[in-house]
Design a protein around this motif. Structure first.
Motif, PDB file in Angstrom:
ATOM      1  N   ASP A 109      81.851  14.996  62.511  1.00  0.00           N
ATOM      2  CA  ASP A 109      82.709  14.018  61.687  1.00  0.00           C
ATOM      3  C   ASP A 109      84.031  14.709  61.873  1.00  0.00           C
ATOM      4  OD1 ASP A 109      84.260  12.091  60.534  1.00  0.00           O
ATOM      5  OD2 ASP A 109      82.474  11.644  59.178  1.00  0.00           O
ATOM      6  N   PHE A 110      85.008  14.531  62.882  1.00  0.00           N
ATOM      7  CA  PHE A 110      86.270  14.928  62.585  1.00  0.00           C
ATOM      8  C   PHE A 110      87.607  13.909  62.514  1.00  0.00           C
ATOM      9  CE2 PHE A 110      83.443  17.596  65.121  1.00  0.00           C
ATOM     10  CZ  PHE A 110      83.729  19.078  64.838  1.00  0.00           C
ATOM     11  N   GLY A 111      87.056  12.755  62.187  1.00  0.00           N
ATOM     12  CA  GLY A 111      88.089  11.638  61.925  1.00  0.00           C
ATOM     13  C   GLY A 111      89.174  12.079  60.983  1.00  0.00           C
ATOM     14  N   LEU A 112      88.950  13.188  59.982  1.00  0.00           N
ATOM     15  CA  LEU A 112      90.019  13.453  59.231  1.00  0.00           C
ATOM     16  C   LEU A 112      90.831  14.754  59.632  1.00  0.00           C
ATOM     17  CD1 LEU A 112      88.340  12.758  55.705  1.00  0.00           C
ATOM     18  CD2 LEU A 112      90.104  11.432  57.051  1.00  0.00           C
ATOM     19  N   SER A 113      90.373  14.954  60.845  1.00  0.00           N
ATOM     20  CA  SER A 113      90.623  16.524  61.295  1.00  0.00           C
ATOM     21  C   SER A 113      92.265  16.577  61.705  1.00  0.00           C
ATOM     22  CB  SER A 113      90.023  17.090  62.688  1.00  0.00           C
ATOM     23  OG  SER A 113      88.699  17.436  62.072  1.00  0.00           O
ATOM     24  N   LYS A 114      92.819  17.769  61.623  1.00  0.00           N
ATOM     25  CA  LYS A 114      94.525  17.727  61.791  1.00  0.00           C
ATOM     26  C   LYS A 114      94.736  19.003  62.417  1.00  0.00           C
ATOM     27  CE  LYS A 114      98.527  15.986  59.583  1.00  0.00           C
ATOM     28  NZ  LYS A 114      98.504  14.837  60.263  1.00  0.00           N
ATOM     29  N   THR A 115      95.457  19.144  63.650  1.00  0.00           N
ATOM     30  CA  THR A 115      96.023  20.258  64.052  1.00  0.00           C
ATOM     31  C   THR A 115      96.618  21.236  62.956  1.00  0.00           C
ATOM     32  OG1 THR A 115      97.956  19.543  64.981  1.00  0.00           O
ATOM     33  CG2 THR A 115      95.997  19.605  66.385  1.00  0.00           C
ATOM     34  N   GLY A 116      96.579  22.614  63.298  1.00  0.00           N
ATOM     35  CA  GLY A 116      97.190  23.422  62.200  1.00  0.00           C
ATOM     36  C   GLY A 116      98.702  23.665  62.403  1.00  0.00           C
ATOM     37  N   PRO A 117      99.343  24.583  61.318  1.00  0.00           N
ATOM     38  CA  PRO A 117     100.624  24.802  61.562  1.00  0.00           C
ATOM     39  C   PRO A 117     100.999  25.425  62.924  1.00  0.00           C
ATOM     40  CG  PRO A 117      99.631  26.317  60.198  1.00  0.00           C
ATOM     41  CD  PRO A 117      98.467  25.422  60.590  1.00  0.00           C
ATOM     42  N   GLU A 118     102.295  25.523  63.205  1.00  0.00           N
ATOM     43  CA  GLU A 118     102.900  26.104  64.279  1.00  0.00           C
ATOM     44  C   GLU A 118     102.917  27.582  64.344  1.00  0.00           C
ATOM     45  OE1 GLU A 118     103.594  24.536  67.062  1.00  0.00           O
ATOM     46  OE2 GLU A 118     103.635  22.531  66.610  1.00  0.00           O
ATOM     47  N   ILE A 119     103.353  28.468  65.076  1.00  0.00           N
ATOM     48  CA  ILE A 119     103.144  29.723  64.840  1.00  0.00           C
ATOM     49  C   ILE A 119     104.193  30.329  63.921  1.00  0.00           C
ATOM     50  CG2 ILE A 119     103.673  32.003  65.961  1.00  0.00           C
ATOM     51  CD1 ILE A 119     102.734  30.914  68.614  1.00  0.00           C
ATOM     52  N   ASP A 120     105.504  29.733  63.767  1.00  0.00           N
ATOM     53  CA  ASP A 120     106.275  30.012  62.736  1.00  0.00           C
ATOM     54  C   ASP A 120     106.226  29.248  61.371  1.00  0.00           C
ATOM     55  OD1 ASP A 120     106.901  27.474  63.770  1.00  0.00           O
ATOM     56  OD2 ASP A 120     109.166  28.071  63.750  1.00  0.00           O
TER      57      ASP A 120
ATOM     58  N   LYS B 264      81.341  19.461  54.586  1.00  0.00           N
ATOM     59  CA  LYS B 264      80.379  19.240  53.669  1.00  0.00           C
ATOM     60  C   LYS B 264      79.259  19.358  54.211  1.00  0.00           C
ATOM     61  CE  LYS B 264      81.399  14.263  53.702  1.00  0.00           C
ATOM     62  NZ  LYS B 264      81.630  12.990  52.962  1.00  0.00           N
ATOM     63  N   SER B 265      78.210  19.294  53.279  1.00  0.00           N
ATOM     64  CA  SER B 265      76.732  19.405  53.792  1.00  0.00           C
ATOM     65  C   SER B 265      76.247  18.039  54.571  1.00  0.00           C
ATOM     66  CB  SER B 265      75.659  19.634  52.621  1.00  0.00           C
ATOM     67  OG  SER B 265      75.807  18.601  51.806  1.00  0.00           O
ATOM     68  N   ALA B 266      76.859  16.755  54.407  1.00  0.00           N
ATOM     69  CA  ALA B 266      76.609  15.865  54.873  1.00  0.00           C
ATOM     70  C   ALA B 266      77.241  15.663  56.394  1.00  0.00           C
ATOM     71  CB  ALA B 266      77.167  14.444  54.185  1.00  0.00           C
ATOM     72  N   ASN B 267      78.102  16.432  56.591  1.00  0.00           N
ATOM     73  CA  ASN B 267      78.898  16.657  58.088  1.00  0.00           C
ATOM     74  C   ASN B 267      78.389  18.022  58.734  1.00  0.00           C
ATOM     75  OD1 ASN B 267      80.298  14.314  57.702  1.00  0.00           O
ATOM     76  ND2 ASN B 267      82.027  15.107  56.980  1.00  0.00           N
ATOM     77  N   ILE B 268      77.296  18.444  58.422  1.00  0.00           N
ATOM     78  CA  ILE B 268      76.475  19.471  58.901  1.00  0.00           C
ATOM     79  C   ILE B 268      75.221  19.009  59.557  1.00  0.00           C
ATOM     80  CG2 ILE B 268      75.769  21.740  59.093  1.00  0.00           C
ATOM     81  CD1 ILE B 268      77.770  22.497  56.883  1.00  0.00           C
ATOM     82  N   LEU B 269      75.072  18.604  60.848  1.00  0.00           N
ATOM     83  CA  LEU B 269      74.004  18.115  61.545  1.00  0.00           C
ATOM     84  C   LEU B 269      72.929  18.904  62.020  1.00  0.00           C
ATOM     85  CD1 LEU B 269      75.514  14.761  63.033  1.00  0.00           C
ATOM     86  CD2 LEU B 269      74.494  15.327  60.689  1.00  0.00           C
ATOM     87  N   LEU B 270      71.663  18.682  62.077  1.00  0.00           N
ATOM     88  CA  LEU B 270      70.669  19.920  62.704  1.00  0.00           C
ATOM     89  C   LEU B 270      69.982  19.029  63.989  1.00  0.00           C
ATOM     90  CD1 LEU B 270      69.396  20.741  58.967  1.00  0.00           C
ATOM     91  CD2 LEU B 270      71.174  21.650  60.141  1.00  0.00           C
ATOM     92  N   ASP B 271      69.749  19.868  64.873  1.00  0.00           N
ATOM     93  CA  ASP B 271      68.789  19.473  66.129  1.00  0.00           C
ATOM     94  C   ASP B 271      67.492  19.532  65.877  1.00  0.00           C
ATOM     95  OD1 ASP B 271      68.371  21.856  66.493  1.00  0.00           O
ATOM     96  OD2 ASP B 271      69.664  22.130  68.583  1.00  0.00           O
ATOM     97  N   GLU B 272      66.639  19.259  66.773  1.00  0.00           N
ATOM     98  CA  GLU B 272      65.147  19.254  66.751  1.00  0.00           C
ATOM     99  C   GLU B 272      64.808  20.886  66.400  1.00  0.00           C
ATOM    100  OE1 GLU B 272      66.299  20.207  70.959  1.00  0.00           O
ATOM    101  OE2 GLU B 272      66.897  18.685  69.336  1.00  0.00           O
ATOM    102  N   ASN B 273      65.756  21.683  66.590  1.00  0.00           N
ATOM    103  CA  ASN B 273      65.224  23.229  66.264  1.00  0.00           C
ATOM    104  C   ASN B 273      65.913  23.446  65.042  1.00  0.00           C
ATOM    105  OD1 ASN B 273      63.719  23.586  68.658  1.00  0.00           O
ATOM    106  ND2 ASN B 273      65.588  23.850  69.802  1.00  0.00           N
TER     107      ASN B 273
ATOM    108  N   GLY C 242      68.797  15.055  61.449  1.00  0.00           N
ATOM    109  CA  GLY C 242      69.723  14.546  60.632  1.00  0.00           C
ATOM    110  C   GLY C 242      70.837  15.390  59.614  1.00  0.00           C
ATOM    111  N   THR C 243      71.212  15.247  58.608  1.00  0.00           N
ATOM    112  CA  THR C 243      71.974  16.255  57.783  1.00  0.00           C
ATOM    113  C   THR C 243      71.471  17.275  57.251  1.00  0.00           C
ATOM    114  OG1 THR C 243      72.089  14.854  55.716  1.00  0.00           O
ATOM    115  CG2 THR C 243      73.543  13.869  57.425  1.00  0.00           C
ATOM    116  N   LEU C 244      72.314  18.382  56.990  1.00  0.00           N
ATOM    117  CA  LEU C 244      71.878  19.465  56.182  1.00  0.00           C
ATOM    118  C   LEU C 244      71.644  19.073  54.644  1.00  0.00           C
ATOM    119  CD1 LEU C 244      71.535  22.475  55.289  1.00  0.00           C
ATOM    120  CD2 LEU C 244      74.046  22.547  55.204  1.00  0.00           C
TER     121      LEU C 244
ATOM    122  N   LEU D 258      79.238  22.430  67.679  1.00  0.00           N
ATOM    123  CA  LEU D 258      80.007  21.288  67.509  1.00  0.00           C
ATOM    124  C   LEU D 258      79.245  19.891  67.982  1.00  0.00           C
ATOM    125  CD1 LEU D 258      83.559  22.322  68.003  1.00  0.00           C
ATOM    126  CD2 LEU D 258      82.532  22.473  65.916  1.00  0.00           C
ATOM    127  N   VAL D 259      79.168  18.678  67.271  1.00  0.00           N
ATOM    128  CA  VAL D 259      78.461  17.833  67.750  1.00  0.00           C
ATOM    129  C   VAL D 259      79.079  17.340  68.852  1.00  0.00           C
ATOM    130  CG1 VAL D 259      77.900  15.440  67.317  1.00  0.00           C
ATOM    131  CG2 VAL D 259      77.350  17.120  65.667  1.00  0.00           C
TER     132      VAL D 259
END
Length: 832
Positions: A633-644, A617-626, A570-572, A547-548
């Protein structure tokens, strides 16, 4: 002289055969239509393309190679019979067309690669040029049918089009058109957007049609257009589809003096429109936006087509028109131009030199007392202008200093607009007596994102690449705006490394030498404060090597700035297509997919509640020097449902082409929505093409749908990236395809978890890397037979699996088995 008479006869024959299709509209003086490689005439869209042998006197080529493809395979890709044959050029070859009326001409080139004898057209690399312009260079067509349309002002007696293969390569062509264009179609002048003014000189320039779009309407085919153009629907380009709705009244369209003609665009274009979806709310105030891919380093002619088919009377509709951040028409009232309802009209604007590969077009309301907020657009054309070298090829892009000046103006405009917007918001809160409450909310939100205490103005320290939550203690606090300015050389435009939905991303260097990526919020972006907060909250709660990492943030001076670790490669997406970077090996691609899957698996399982990314998406997967992959890009992320609970109900957000159809239909979000998007990424990695490509035939536009058809036929190898042909073990490809197919199941309950996906990708890598005595192309069942004696007991997993059990489950997900322990037993482990 004899050759000239043959050319005259050829032109006369073509004109005669095509006359029947021109019941109305323009009758071209020059009208060359050639079906390359064909021994017979071919009728397409009510026009006749002449057999290749009738046009052979127009061609100079070192070797006659007329290729014919397999009819069955062609019909899978395109309904057009033009793609069934082709001419192959083994050396520099020239078509010479006699021009009987000087002026602007279409040049349309048709390409569809297939294999003929020893000629594999999918690996052909070549250039196409005229006497004065380079149309294409380093050009390749790997799998899809492509039509390239150019428009040139021809002033000489002959037009020479040259096809030049690259070293050790070939060129090819399926069909060609050279057709006269009405003089009035492209005038010499247009408007500029920055600075606002007049542009002159279009007559001498070569143009390439990049996009031609029918807003709010269906596809318009060539036989429904007087100039044989294709107009595609606009839905796939909409940034926020829910903000728009369609209107149609084709019968009402009028062509009046001073406006457009049927040659400008047909009634099907002017009679349909995309307008604001105001939902009967008289206070609606938002823009409808479209986003288009373009090549960096060129100016573009943007033609807006307008026809007021939505108003009941004149002077009722007022709206603004934007190109990127600039308002190109303010308070547009079509009545003042044509003085009639439903009268066709168009406007031309030339952009600044593009510094981004995205061009955004927007319309929005200009509200005055007594008018309902609305805005419309009926059609749009985007045409690339040749650069100072006379070239239209992306390989010859020129980015000059004037474009940097224009970008400076753009940044100033953005900052000014942002400040004005903030001031207006403060005044509004004062009026509603809620300023105090708003401040309290803000103070609760903007707490330091570090857990180790300290001064909120202190500078960021170096961070750890650890995978545990304890690594969060090394994240800095708020970073002062002055430090961000220093790190980015005062937001130097030459340091821009990307532009996304939130804003521009700059390369930066902190005072201690740490390289960073600085994402600066754009006040005109669809994303804003909510995404800014979400990104900080999410990335301050967990750390993982895939994760970045967020280093810090800045919220001074009305800014929203996020500072991340710098990802050198850069990006995948940029490594798959569109940027000219070297092709990656299959092993590299698998390892990137595996790293991305690990990051998403951690999001889904490594926290108290699952975190759903929502924009995989491939534009949100970044690659380091290796080339190690990290999800960003977690700006649209959301926590998932409760256990029930089984899902989270939420407004649909994401990127077109990657969006889970079940989430779109039901607006119920689960982790399986990320799984679907990741499945699209897998096919994108395999095929190295955009997930949505409107320039392709209808059945190929959507990558997921197209690839699934081939996967279900067991012929996925037919559509893979040409650079991978012969380099993927069949069993590895089979496992990879099965994994992607399961991710794209219609219903979330039928999709695997990210843990299952990760296991299968690890297994696909092992199958690719395994070294076995005997036939290297053995199927995966035989391969397991070789490996299975070494798989015995998995210790702590309390799972004992026999060779037979492992052989069967290897074809499935093996989701109940510890991944690390299974793969530690495989012979070929260095692939991990």
């Amino acid at each position: 002289m004899m050759g000239y008479r043959k050319a005259e006869l050829f032109t006369w024959v073509v004109s005669f055969l095509c006359l029947s299709c021109l019941s109305s509209g323009f009758n071209p003086v020059d009208n060359y239509l050639i079906d390359c490689g064909s021994s017979t005439n071919t009728s397409v869209d009510s026009r006749v393309f002449i057999a290749d042998n009738l046009a052979s006197n127009l061609l100079s080529t070192p070797q006659d190679v007329l290729a014919k493809s397999n009819l069955t395979s062609i019909t899978l890709f395109s309904d057009s019979p033009l793609y069934q044959t082709a001419r192959v050029f083994t050396g520099s070859s020239k078509y010479t067309f006699s021009i009987h009326q000087s002026g602007r001409h279409w040049i349309r080139l048709y390409f569809y690669p297939f294999v003929y004898k020893s000629y594999n057209m999918s690996v052909a690399n070549f250039a196409v040029s005229t006497q004065d312009h380079v149309l294409l260079s380093n050009f390749r067509v790997t799998s899809a049918a492509v039509v390239k349309e150019f428009s040139l002002n021809v002033t000489s007696n002959d037009l020479v089009i040259t096809f030049t293969p690259s070293a050790n390569s070939i060129a090819f062509l399926n069909a060609i058109e050279v057709v006269s264009v009405p003089d009035a179609l492209i005038s010499d002048d247009a408007h500029t957007i920055s600075p606002a003014g007049d542009f002159q000189g279009l007559l001498s320039m070569a143009l390439e049609t990049v996009w031609r779009v029918n807003m709010g309407g269906p596809t318009v085919t060539p036989n429904n257009d007087t100039l044989w153009r294709t107009w595609i629907p606009d839905q796939r380009f909409l940034v926020q589809p829910n903000a728009a709705t369609n209107a149609s009244n084709i019968a009402a369209v009028k062509y009046v003096k001073g406006g457009a003609t049927q040659d400008t665009a047909p009634p099907t274009v002017y009679g349909t429109a995309t307008e604001m979806n105001s939902a009967n709310n008289p206070n609606s105030n938002f823009n409808v936006s479209w986003e288009f891919d373009v090549d960096v380093g060129f100016e573009y002619l943007v033609r807006f087509h307008f026809c007021d088919i939505v108003s009941a009377s004149l002077n009722e509709l007022y709206f603004n028109v934007y190109i990127d951040p600039w308002i190109v028409v303010r308070e547009l009232d079509l009545s003042t131009y044509v003085n009639e309802l439903a009268a066709a009209y168009y406007m031309d604007y030339v952009t600044v030199t593009a510094v981004s590969n995205k061009l955004r077009i927007s319309i929005g309301p200009y509200t005055i007392k007594g008018t309902y907020p609305n805005a419309i657009l009926n059609g749009l054309e985007i045409m690339k202008l040749n650069n100072s070298k006379g070239s239209l090829s992306a390989a010859d892009a020129v980015i000059n200093s004037s474009s940097k000046k224009n970008v400076g103006v753009m940044v100033g405009t953005i900052i000014g607009a942002f400040i004005a917007l903030v001031l207006a918001g403060i005044l509004f809160m004062l009026f509603r007596k809620r300023r105090r409450l708003a401040r309290q909310r803000l103070s609760k939100t903007w707490i330091p994102i570090s857990t180790n205490g300290g001064n909120s103005q202190s500078m960021v320290s170096k961070y750890s690449n650890g995978t545990t939550l304890s690594a969060i203690s090394n994240i800095g606090y708020r970073i002062p705006f002055a430090a961000v300015q220093e790190a980015t050389n005062n937001f130097d435009e030459s340091w821009v490394i990307g532009i996304g939905g939130f804003g521009k991303v700059y390369k930066g260097v902190l005072s201690d030498g740490t390289k960073v990526a600085v994402k600066r919020g754009n006040p005109r972006s669809q994303q804003g404060l909510a995404e800014f907060q979400t990104e900080i909250e999410m990335l301050s709660q967990f750390r993982h090597r895939h994760l970045v990492s967020l280093i810090g943030y800045c919220d001074e001076k009305n800014e929203m700035i996020l500072i991340y670790e710098y990802m050198e490669n850069g990006t995948l997406k940029s490594h798959l297509y569109g940027s000219g970077l070297p092709s990656m090996s299959w092993k590299e691609r698998l390892e990137i997919c595996i790293g991305s899957a690990r990051g998403l698996h951690y999001l889904h399982t490594g926290y108290a509640k699952a975190v759903i990314h929502r924009d995989v998406k491939s534009a949100n997967i970044l690659l380091d020097e290796n080339l190690m992959a990290k999800v960003a890009d977690f700006g649209l992320s959301k926590t998932g449902p409760e256990i029930d609970q089984t899902h989270v109900s939420t407004a649909v957000k994401g990127s077109f082409g990657y969006l889970d159809p079940e989430y779109f239909r039901r607006q119920q979000l689960t982790e399986k929505s990320d799984v679907y998007s990741f499945g699209v990424v897998l096919f994108e990695v395999l095929c190295a093409r955009p997930v949505i490509d409107p320039s392709l035939p209808r059945e190929m536009v959507n990558l997921a749908e197209w690839a699934m058809k081939w996967q279900k036929r067991g012929q996925l190898d037919q559509i893979i990236d040409s650079s991978l042909v012969g380099k993927i073990r069949p069993d590895s490809l089979r496992k990879f395809g099965e994994t992607a197919e399961k991710c794209l199941a219609d219903f979330g309950v039928d999709r695997p978890s990210m843990g299952d996906v990760l296991w299968n990708l690890e297994y696909a890598l092992q199958l690719q890397e395994a070294v076995i005595d005997g036939d290297p192309e053995e199927n995966s069942t035989n391969l397991i037979g070789e490996l299975s004696p070494q798989v015995n007991n998995f210790g702590d997993s309390n799972t004992s699996i026999s060779a037979t059990q492992f052989e069967v489950s290897a074809v499935d997900d093996l989701s109940g088995v510890s991944m690390s322990k299974v793969f530690s037993q495989l012979v070929k482990s260095e692939g991990r």
